[in-house]
Write an enzyme that holds these catalytic residues in place. Structure first.
Site, short mmCIF file in Angstrom:
data_model
loop_
_atom_site.label_atom_id
_atom_site.label_comp_id
_atom_site.label_asym_id
_atom_site.label_seq_id
_atom_site.Cartn_x
_atom_site.Cartn_y
_atom_site.Cartn_z
N GLY A 1 0.76 -1.24 -0.01
CA GLY A 1 -0.02 0.21 0.07
C GLY A 1 0.80 1.24 -0.03
N ARG B 1 13.62 9.77 -3.32
CA ARG B 1 14.42 10.48 -3.64
C ARG B 1 15.82 10.49 -2.78
NH1 ARG B 1 15.38 15.60 -0.77
NH2 ARG B 1 16.10 17.25 -2.31
N ASP C 1 5.10 -4.72 5.92
CA ASP C 1 5.56 -6.32 6.18
C ASP C 1 5.35 -7.08 5.06
OD1 ASP C 1 5.52 -8.33 8.38
OD2 ASP C 1 3.76 -9.23 7.04
N ASP D 1 0.16 2.25 8.67
CA ASP D 1 -0.33 1.39 9.82
C ASP D 1 0.55 1.60 11.20
OD1 ASP D 1 -2.67 0.70 8.35
OD2 ASP D 1 -1.51 -1.24 7.71
N MET E 1 -8.18 3.19 9.59
CA MET E 1 -7.35 1.92 8.95
C MET E 1 -6.36 1.80 10.20
SD MET E 1 -6.30 3.02 4.95
CE MET E 1 -7.57 2.37 4.04
N ARG F 1 -24.91 14.26 32.33
CA ARG F 1 -24.28 15.41 32.53
C ARG F 1 -24.43 16.58 31.59
NH1 ARG F 1 -18.75 15.85 30.85
NH2 ARG F 1 -18.01 13.77 30.27
N LYS G 1 -23.33 16.98 24.74
CA LYS G 1 -24.22 17.23 23.43
C LYS G 1 -23.64 16.01 22.49
CE LYS G 1 -26.64 20.34 25.33
NZ LYS G 1 -27.90 20.05 25.85
#
Length: 320
Positions: free
Chosen positions: A11, A21, A103, A127, A169, A211, A214
């Site tokens: 990924g 670079r 991995d 990750d 993720m 309490r 909202k």
């Protein structure tokens, strides 16, 4: 070492380009020829290898994704595929390989090491789940993307007095959820490394409502369960209505943060140095703000995986 190659696999992660670079420019600085392998291990098997010069990596440090691109390679999982990859490396006169990825990419490099190819691995995955290093390339950028989303969702949650579940993720690691949840002020954070009791979550939500609170934000790592599954449980058990946001692949994209650009540059340069030292089967990482290198065996040892328990404890203390 006279000629080395660099590839990106798995990924994509913000900062991969900065690492490419660094490999190219550090290599040229050391008097090496540098080749780029396009489309990961699949491209290696197909011989998609090109010479890279200083200008080849100009104007990429700020770009997300990977200029070398990435691809899955079922063929590389076979002995025949790996043998062809080795043949291509030899045919192109390549003496060593820098692999940038997670991995699965590291495991591929390990197979090449066993076939006599000197390899050094650079951790790049949002990750943050590579053993032996505190930080992987891309984690900080993804973290900031998640925090920005949390801040925006909180505005809506406050306006409509609702509970929002945000799924992030991380695969089987909870770092992205933990760090973003703490930084974003989430009331509940669910990570794979720690179990949870649904009744405790319900009690926390009801207590906050009692309490006068909202809204509430719940961060759930994908390795725990889906956000929609959690929403169904809360509705079924306590009648609590929620809204679910799945951030998905937006977490992978975008320009890398300053931190990711810096560590990518450090990791890439150190990878070249390690190859020039005649070493192989090595991973680059960071410990206590220092760039380190260590044996790939550490990466594949499940017992070496740790997460910051103190950070998790703090998140619970601050979300009362």
């Amino acid at each position: 070492m006279k000629k080395i190659a660099v590839l990106t696999s798995g990924g994509d992660a913000p900062g991969m380009n900065a690492a490419v670079r660094a490999v190219v420019r550090k290599g040229i600085y050391e008097g090496l020829q540098i080749a780029g392998v396009y489309n990961g291990y699949q491209g290696l098997i197909q011989g998609k290898i090109e010479q890279l010069e200083l200008g080849s990596v100009g104007d990429i440090i700020q770009r997300g994704g990977t200029m070398l691109r990435s691809a899955r390679s079922p063929e590389f999982m076979t002995e025949e595929g790996r043998a062809e990859a080795v043949r291509q490396l030899h045919a192109n006169g390549i003496d060593g390989l820098v692999v940038i990825g997670g991995d699965g990419s590291f495991r591929g490099a390990y197979e090449l090491v066993k076939l006599g190819i000197p390899c050094v691995c650079v951790p790049a995955t949002i990750d943050n789940d590579i053993n032996g290093t505190q930080f992987t390339i891309g984690f900080d950028s993804a973290l900031n993307t998640v925090i920005d989303a949390i801040d925006k969702i909180r505005d809506t949650a406050t306006s409509h007095e609702r509970t929002f579940i945000i799924e992030v993720m991380g695969r089987d690691a909870g770092d992205l959820a933990l760090w973003s949840g703490l930084a974003g002020g989430a009331e509940t954070i669910l990570i794979p490394e720690e179990g949870f009791a649904i009744d405790e979550i319900i009690t926390r939500l009801q207590s906050g409502s009692g309490r006068g609170k909202k809204h509430s934000i719940i961060i759930v790592a994908e390795g725990v369960m889906t956000g929609s599954a959690l929403a169904e449980v809360l509705k079924e058990k306590a009648g609590i209505e929620t809204r679910v946001s799945v951030l998905g692949h937006i977490q992978r994209g975008g320009s890398p943060s300053a931190r990711d650009r810096v560590i990518a540059s450090q990791y890439g340069a150190r990878a070249v140095e390690v190859l020039c030292e005649g070493r192989s089967g090595i991973a680059i990482g960071m410990q206590n703000n220092m760039v380190v290198d260590y044996d790939l065996d550490v990466v594949f040892n499940p017992s070496d995986h740790t997460f910051d328990k103190q950070l998790y404890k703090l998140s619970k203390e601050l979300s009362i």
